[in-house]
Each structure stands twice: as structure tokens, then as C-alpha cells.
Scaffold this motif. Structure first.
Motif, PDB file in Angstrom:
ATOM      1  N   GLU A  84       7.848  10.539  22.923  1.00 21.76           N
ATOM      2  CA  GLU A  84       7.326   9.191  23.123  1.00 21.76           C
ATOM      3  C   GLU A  84       6.363   9.195  24.292  1.00 21.76           C
ATOM      4  OE1 GLU A  84       9.140   4.906  24.393  1.00 21.76           O
ATOM      5  OE2 GLU A  84      10.063   5.865  22.642  1.00 21.76           O
ATOM      6  N   VAL A  85       5.154   8.693  24.045  1.00 18.67           N
ATOM      7  CA  VAL A  85       4.129   8.618  25.083  1.00 18.67           C
ATOM      8  C   VAL A  85       3.642   7.178  25.164  1.00 18.67           C
ATOM      9  CG1 VAL A  85       1.864   9.414  25.851  1.00 18.67           C
ATOM     10  CG2 VAL A  85       3.418  11.006  24.670  1.00 18.67           C
ATOM     11  N   GLU A  86       3.901   6.538  26.288  1.00 20.22           N
ATOM     12  CA  GLU A  86       3.494   5.151  26.508  1.00 20.22           C
ATOM     13  C   GLU A  86       3.939   4.246  25.351  1.00 20.22           C
ATOM     14  OE1 GLU A  86      -0.679   5.012  27.332  1.00 20.22           O
ATOM     15  OE2 GLU A  86      -0.488   6.098  29.224  1.00 20.22           O
ATOM     16  N   GLY A  87       5.162   4.464  24.914  1.00 22.67           N
ATOM     17  CA  GLY A  87       5.759   3.609  23.893  1.00 22.67           C
ATOM     18  C   GLY A  87       5.407   3.969  22.469  1.00 22.67           C
ATOM     19  N   ARG A  88       4.646   5.033  22.254  1.00 22.67           N
ATOM     20  CA  ARG A  88       4.266   5.448  20.909  1.00 22.67           C
ATOM     21  C   ARG A  88       4.819   6.824  20.587  1.00 22.67           C
ATOM     22  NH1 ARG A  88      -2.043   3.401  20.291  1.00 22.67           N
ATOM     23  NH2 ARG A  88      -1.555   1.192  20.106  1.00 22.67           N
ATOM     24  N   GLN A  89       5.107   7.035  19.280  1.00 12.41           N
ATOM     25  CA  GLN A  89       5.639   8.308  18.838  1.00 12.41           C
ATOM     26  C   GLN A  89       4.490   9.305  18.633  1.00 12.41           C
ATOM     27  OE1 GLN A  89       9.024   8.660  18.667  1.00 12.41           O
ATOM     28  NE2 GLN A  89       8.992   6.569  19.437  1.00 12.41           N
ATOM     29  N   VAL A  90       4.627  10.478  19.213  1.00 18.69           N
ATOM     30  CA  VAL A  90       3.602  11.524  19.121  1.00 18.69           C
ATOM     31  C   VAL A  90       4.264  12.808  18.698  1.00 18.69           C
ATOM     32  CG1 VAL A  90       1.872  12.848  20.385  1.00 18.69           C
ATOM     33  CG2 VAL A  90       2.190  10.418  20.893  1.00 18.69           C
ATOM     34  N   TRP A  91       3.634  13.542  17.760  1.00 20.25           N
ATOM     35  CA  TRP A  91       4.177  14.811  17.260  1.00 20.25           C
ATOM     36  C   TRP A  91       3.457  15.998  17.883  1.00 20.25           C
ATOM     37  CZ3 TRP A  91       8.473  15.742  14.514  1.00 20.25           C
ATOM     38  CH2 TRP A  91       9.124  14.623  13.965  1.00 20.25           C
ATOM     39  N   LEU A  92       4.251  16.966  18.314  1.00 11.94           N
ATOM     40  CA  LEU A  92       3.724  18.196  18.907  1.00 11.94           C
ATOM     41  C   LEU A  92       4.191  19.384  18.082  1.00 11.94           C
ATOM     42  CD1 LEU A  92       4.591  17.490  22.667  1.00 11.94           C
ATOM     43  CD2 LEU A  92       2.423  17.013  21.481  1.00 11.94           C
ATOM     44  N   ALA A  93       3.277  20.312  17.848  1.00 14.13           N
ATOM     45  CA  ALA A  93       3.629  21.555  17.129  1.00 14.13           C
ATOM     46  C   ALA A  93       3.914  22.640  18.160  1.00 14.13           C
ATOM     47  CB  ALA A  93       2.481  21.963  16.219  1.00 14.13           C
ATOM     48  N   ALA A  97       0.835  -1.194   0.000  1.00 15.14           N
ATOM     49  CA  ALA A  97       0.000   0.000   0.000  1.00 15.14           C
ATOM     50  C   ALA A  97       0.873   1.248   0.000  1.00 15.14           C
ATOM     51  CB  ALA A  97      -0.939   0.010   1.198  1.00 15.14           C
ATOM     52  N   VAL A  98       0.365   2.286  -0.672  1.00 18.90           N
ATOM     53  CA  VAL A  98       0.944   3.626  -0.598  1.00 18.90           C
ATOM     54  C   VAL A  98      -0.202   4.558  -0.244  1.00 18.90           C
ATOM     55  CG1 VAL A  98       2.193   5.474  -1.782  1.00 18.90           C
ATOM     56  CG2 VAL A  98       2.612   3.071  -2.398  1.00 18.90           C
ATOM     57  N   ALA A  99      -0.056   5.330   0.824  1.00 23.57           N
ATOM     58  CA  ALA A  99      -1.145   6.184   1.286  1.00 23.57           C
ATOM     59  C   ALA A  99      -0.646   7.589   1.593  1.00 23.57           C
ATOM     60  CB  ALA A  99      -1.802   5.587   2.533  1.00 23.57           C
ATOM     61  N   VAL A 100      -1.422   8.577   1.179  1.00 23.15           N
ATOM     62  CA  VAL A 100      -1.174   9.963   1.561  1.00 23.15           C
ATOM     63  C   VAL A 100      -1.856  10.210   2.900  1.00 23.15           C
ATOM     64  CG1 VAL A 100      -1.665  12.380   1.026  1.00 23.15           C
ATOM     65  CG2 VAL A 100      -0.960  10.808  -0.793  1.00 23.15           C
ATOM     66  N   LEU A 101      -1.100  10.710   3.864  1.00 26.71           N
ATOM     67  CA  LEU A 101      -1.646  10.979   5.201  1.00 26.71           C
ATOM     68  C   LEU A 101      -1.226  12.361   5.675  1.00 26.71           C
ATOM     69  CD1 LEU A 101      -1.140   7.743   7.337  1.00 26.71           C
ATOM     70  CD2 LEU A 101      -3.219   8.507   6.224  1.00 26.71           C
ATOM     71  N   HIS A 102      -2.007  12.896   6.617  1.00 26.66           N
ATOM     72  CA  HIS A 102      -1.625  14.151   7.260  1.00 26.66           C
ATOM     73  C   HIS A 102      -1.291  13.952   8.737  1.00 26.66           C
ATOM     74  CE1 HIS A 102      -2.258  16.948   3.982  1.00 26.66           C
ATOM     75  NE2 HIS A 102      -3.381  16.311   3.684  1.00 26.66           N
ATOM     76  N   ASP A 103      -1.704  12.829   9.306  1.00 20.82           N
ATOM     77  CA  ASP A 103      -1.460  12.566  10.723  1.00 20.82           C
ATOM     78  C   ASP A 103      -0.161  11.778  10.873  1.00 20.82           C
ATOM     79  OD1 ASP A 103      -1.474  11.715  13.379  1.00 20.82           O
ATOM     80  OD2 ASP A 103      -3.657  11.494  13.428  1.00 20.82           O
ATOM     81  N   LEU A 104       0.888  12.449  11.316  1.00 12.99           N
ATOM     82  CA  LEU A 104       2.191  11.797  11.458  1.00 12.99           C
ATOM     83  C   LEU A 104       2.162  10.703  12.516  1.00 12.99           C
ATOM     84  CD1 LEU A 104       4.553  14.918  11.288  1.00 12.99           C
ATOM     85  CD2 LEU A 104       3.885  13.379   9.435  1.00 12.99           C
ATOM     86  N   ASN A 105       1.295  10.833  13.508  1.00  6.73           N
ATOM     87  CA  ASN A 105       1.213   9.811  14.544  1.00  6.73           C
ATOM     88  C   ASN A 105       0.769   8.468  13.948  1.00  6.73           C
ATOM     89  OD1 ASN A 105       1.782  11.823  16.534  1.00  6.73           O
ATOM     90  ND2 ASN A 105      -0.362  12.436  16.475  1.00  6.73           N
TER      91      ASN A 105
END
Length: 272
Positions: free
Chosen positions: A263-272, A211-219
């Protein structure tokens, strides 16, 4: 960040490197008028791998998807589907190999949701043939998998944007093509249905598809995708594993906004 692009194959497991490439880009570039969108993108979309394409508006994400679907020719480079140039395939041949979920659009004709899903079988059936009872059951099963089976007899024009998006995803599912091209597939979806749709995509990939997908949510990229292509105005900043490509410096440059990954509870999260 040419260094990231040149290192895009480094660090892949031996198992991933040995999987066949369904689609390959060799020095692909595109422009609009005199404005360069991106250039010299070289990567392989392999079986068992999901690629995300991210970047701000106007950098060529949808243009790239149109090139991969064979409906637009790249100004630079070459796209290969299996061992043949994509340009050598007929539209029907491409449809057998590639299922496309475009950005949301309004339907032109009053098809029902079931009829729209059945269109996914067109390329694999004799011309002018009518769908069989087995085809209808298959389409209903795909609608059920996307939790829209109750909409089967509703006109597509009467559906909400999120409902329509899931019906179009069911059409891709029933097509049984090895490669899915998804242009903003989570647009108009609430969080639960975003995750549900991406779980369906992961099942397809883990079953040997791609699959190739365009996304806006980096999380979501870190959570559901194996590789990512990061586009910025006028160029590709890099492609490869999300944790390598999506670093604070390059993401901030691409979106022209200070961004930070935590990193929050083992997951990558992006902050602006």
C-alpha cells in the motif's frame, strides 16, 4: 483456489446484490484443441459494476471476451444476456445490448474517425438509413469526450494506435449499449489517456451500465474495478473483489513470478 470462486458473492453489499444481472455465466469453460483454457466459471455482471479480467498471455482472456460478445460458443456451460441465452439473440440484437472495444487492429477500409464512430449507431437505426445531423453531433461529442475530436475527418488508417483506440472507444460510447466489453482498452495509450479512458468507463458504470475489461496493469484493477476474474494457465484461480482475489500467493502463481502487493499513500501497488 476453488474456495475463492465459491465465495465470489460473499461480502457484496446488499445494494450490489439487488442490482439486475445484465450478463450471467453458468459453469462456462473454453479450450483450444486439447488444451483447457478455463472451466466452471460462474459469475454475474450486474448493472453498476465493472469487472476486470487479468492473467498472463495465453490463458483465454480474449477467448472469454469473444464468448461474452456472442462470436464464439463456450465448450462448457451457458451465457445468459438478461433472461435469455446469449445464443438465442441475433447479432443485431446483441449489438443493441453490448458494445465491444476489441484489441487494436488495422482498418480494412478508409473510413474517417467520424464515420467509424457513427457505426456505433447502426444497430439502433433502420437498415440502410443515413446518419442525421443529430447523429453526427452525438458522434462528435463522443470524440470530444475521448479528446480526439480534431481527428474526426482523418482516415482511421492514418491514426496512431493510441488515437485509434480512443476513436473505437468513442464508437462504444455513442452506441449507448448497457454492457461494454473492452479487450485491453488501455493498450497503446499513455498514462494520462489510460486514466481518462477508464474514467469514461466508470461514468458509464456509475450511470447504471456495466463493463468487463481485459487488463494487464493490476494497479488499475484496484483503482477502477469492483470485481476481478483471475485466470492462470488451465484454470480460473478466483473471482470476486480485487482486494480478496488478488493476493500475493495467487497472483504469483498465475503469472509464475514472485509478486507482492503493498500500500502506497492509500493505494494498492504490485511489485514483481
Amino acid at each position: 483456489m476453488a474456495g475463492v470462486a465459491s465465495r465470489c458473492g460473499v461480502g457484496m453489499s446488499q445494494q450490489k446484490r439487488e442490482l439486475p444481472a445484465l450478463l450471467r455465466l453458468d459453469d462456462v469453460g473454453a479450450s483450444v484443441g486439447k488444451r483447457t483454457l478455463f472451466e466452471r466459471v460462474s459469475l454475474s455482471v450486474e448493472a453498476g459494476v465493472a469487472w476486470a479480467v487479468v492473467g498472463p498471455n495465453g490463458v483465454g482472456k480474449t477467448t472469454l471476451m469473444r464468448i461474452l460478445a456472442g462470436v464464439r460458443t463456450a465448450e462448457q456451460g451457458q451465457v445468459w444476456l438478461h433472461a435469455r441465452r446469449l445464443s438465442e439473440y441475433t447479432r443485431r440484437e446483441v449489438a443493441r445490448e453490448v458494445a465491444v472495444v476489441p484489441q487494436s487492429s488495422s482498418p480494412v477500409f478508409e473510413f474517417s474517425a467520424l464515420e467509424l464512430v457513427l457505426m456505433g449507431l447502426h444497430a439502433s437505426r433502420p437498415r440502410f438509413s443515413l446518419p442525421s445531423s443529430e447523429d453526427r453531433q452525438r458522434a462528435l461529442k463522443a470524440l470530444a469526450r475521448l479528446e480526439v475530436e480534431e481527428l474526426a475527418n482523418r482516415p482511421v488508417s492514418s491514426l496512431s494506435g493510441g488515437e485509434r483506440q480512443r476513436v473505437v472507444m468513442a464508437r462504444a460510447l455513442v452506441a449507448d449499449a448497457p454492457l461494454w466489453l473492452l479487450d485491453e482498452p488501455t493498450a497503446n495509450l499513455d498514462l494520462r489517456h489510460q486514466l481518462g479512458l477508464l474514467e469514461v468507463m466508470r461514468q458509464h458504470v456509475e450511470g447504471g451500465g456495466a463493463a468487463v475489461a481485459v487488463l494487464h496493469d493490476l494497479n488499475l484493477v484496484h483503482r477502477y474495478f469492483d470485481r476481478v476474474l483471475l485466470l492462470a494457465p488451465g484454470r480460473a484461480l478466483g473471482w470476486g473483489r480485487p482486494d480478496d482475489v488478488l493476493n500475493d500467493e495467487d497472483v504469483s502463481e498465475a503469472f509464475e513470478l514472485p509478486m507482492r502487493r503493498v500500500e502506497v499513500e492509500g493505494r494498492q501497488v504490485w511489485l514483481a
